[in-house]
Design a protein around this motif. Structure first.
Motif, mmCIF file in Angstrom:
data_model
loop_
_atom_site.group_PDB
_atom_site.id
_atom_site.type_symbol
_atom_site.label_atom_id
_atom_site.label_comp_id
_atom_site.label_asym_id
_atom_site.label_seq_id
_atom_site.Cartn_x
_atom_site.Cartn_y
_atom_site.Cartn_z
ATOM 1 N N UNK A 110 3.564 -4.882 -10.110
ATOM 2 C CA UNK A 110 2.553 -4.230 -10.941
ATOM 3 C C UNK A 110 1.569 -3.460 -10.066
ATOM 4 N N UNK A 111 1.290 -2.211 -10.446
ATOM 5 C CA UNK A 111 0.272 -1.423 -9.753
ATOM 6 C C UNK A 111 -1.096 -1.967 -10.136
ATOM 7 N N UNK A 112 -1.895 -2.288 -9.139
ATOM 8 C CA UNK A 112 -3.211 -2.884 -9.345
ATOM 9 C C UNK A 112 -4.299 -1.815 -9.379
ATOM 10 N N UNK A 137 -2.200 0.388 -4.730
ATOM 11 C CA UNK A 137 -1.928 -0.982 -4.316
ATOM 12 C C UNK A 137 -1.050 -1.610 -5.389
ATOM 13 N N UNK A 138 0.078 -2.159 -4.959
ATOM 14 C CA UNK A 138 1.023 -2.792 -5.856
ATOM 15 C C UNK A 138 1.170 -4.257 -5.443
ATOM 16 N N UNK A 139 1.152 -5.157 -6.404
ATOM 17 C CA UNK A 139 1.427 -6.560 -6.152
ATOM 18 C C UNK A 139 2.927 -6.672 -5.890
ATOM 19 N N UNK A 140 3.307 -7.027 -4.665
ATOM 20 C CA UNK A 140 4.723 -7.058 -4.296
ATOM 21 C C UNK A 140 5.511 -8.060 -5.143
ATOM 22 N N UNK A 159 0.882 -1.161 0.000
ATOM 23 C CA UNK A 159 0.000 0.000 0.000
ATOM 24 C C UNK A 159 0.921 1.212 0.000
ATOM 25 N N UNK A 160 1.050 1.859 -1.166
ATOM 26 C CA UNK A 160 1.921 3.015 -1.293
ATOM 27 C C UNK A 160 1.123 4.289 -1.132
#
Length: 193
Positions: free
Chosen positions: A139-141, A132-135, A25-26
């Motif tokens: 990829x930014x979701x 939200x990024x898939x770690x 969560x950025x």
């Protein structure tokens, strides 16, 4: 492809992204031109909420002085005291598979440190966002840009992640509070003292 959300919108996180198990969560922001003599120190926090919508203790509250939840499934990556630069200013990592089953929601918030003493509020903050990024894939979701709807608020509930059966969903909240961290803690059932 990134999905952009508006205030109040909800979206499936894990159903539409079946491989998503570890989310970053950025959170990012800029400050408006302001000559108050103090730099802005914004702080991201996560509140792990039980079925009644409340956190029960420090193990359910992740912030700059408590970087991991009780079982380590939610982790703050560290305090950024200036917010300078592009991209994420602070990040909270969530291992969705490891969040304890008694936790129903995770509230993601941002507060302004010493806002009252420094005469600062979210009316002086711009370009605030959460993504939200898939770690695992980087990829930014999804992304939610907060807009400029704030004036005197010193704390904002940005979003919540919540369980829906076996899946996780995301809700864009964008709800402001006066009273900073104390007001958020009271809202979520904790004593900030």
């Amino acid at each position: 492809m990134t999905i952009s959300l508006s205030k109040g919108q909800r979206i499936d996180l894990t159903k539409t992204n079946p491989g998503l198990s570890k989310a970053i969560i950025g959170l990012g922001w800029d400050t408006n031109k302001y000559s108050g003599g103090h730099s802005f120190d914004l702080d991201a926090c996560a509140f792990l909420l039980h079925a009644d919508g409340k956190a029960k203790g420090i193990e359910d509250f992740v912030f700059y002085n408590n970087l991991k939840s009780g079982n380590g499934s939610v982790e703050h990556t560290g305090d950024n005291r200036t917010g300078d630069g592009d991209g994420d200013d602070e990040q909270i990592k969530v291992d969705l598979r490891e969040v304890p089953p008694h936790i129903h929601r995770i509230g993601i918030t941002v507060t302004i440190h010493d806002a009252q003493a420094r005469g600062q509020n979210f009316g002086q903050v711009s370009n605030a966002f959460v993504r939200v990024v898939d770690e695992l894939t980087e990829q930014e979701v999804l992304r939610y840009d907060l807009g400029e709807d704030f004036s005197i608020e010193t704390a904002v509930v940005i979003c919540e992640l919540y369980r829906h059966g076996q899946d996780w969903k995301f809700q864009a909240i964008g709800s402001g509070f006066s009273g900073g961290l104390q007001a958020l803690c009271n809202n979520y059932g904790l004593d900030a003292e």
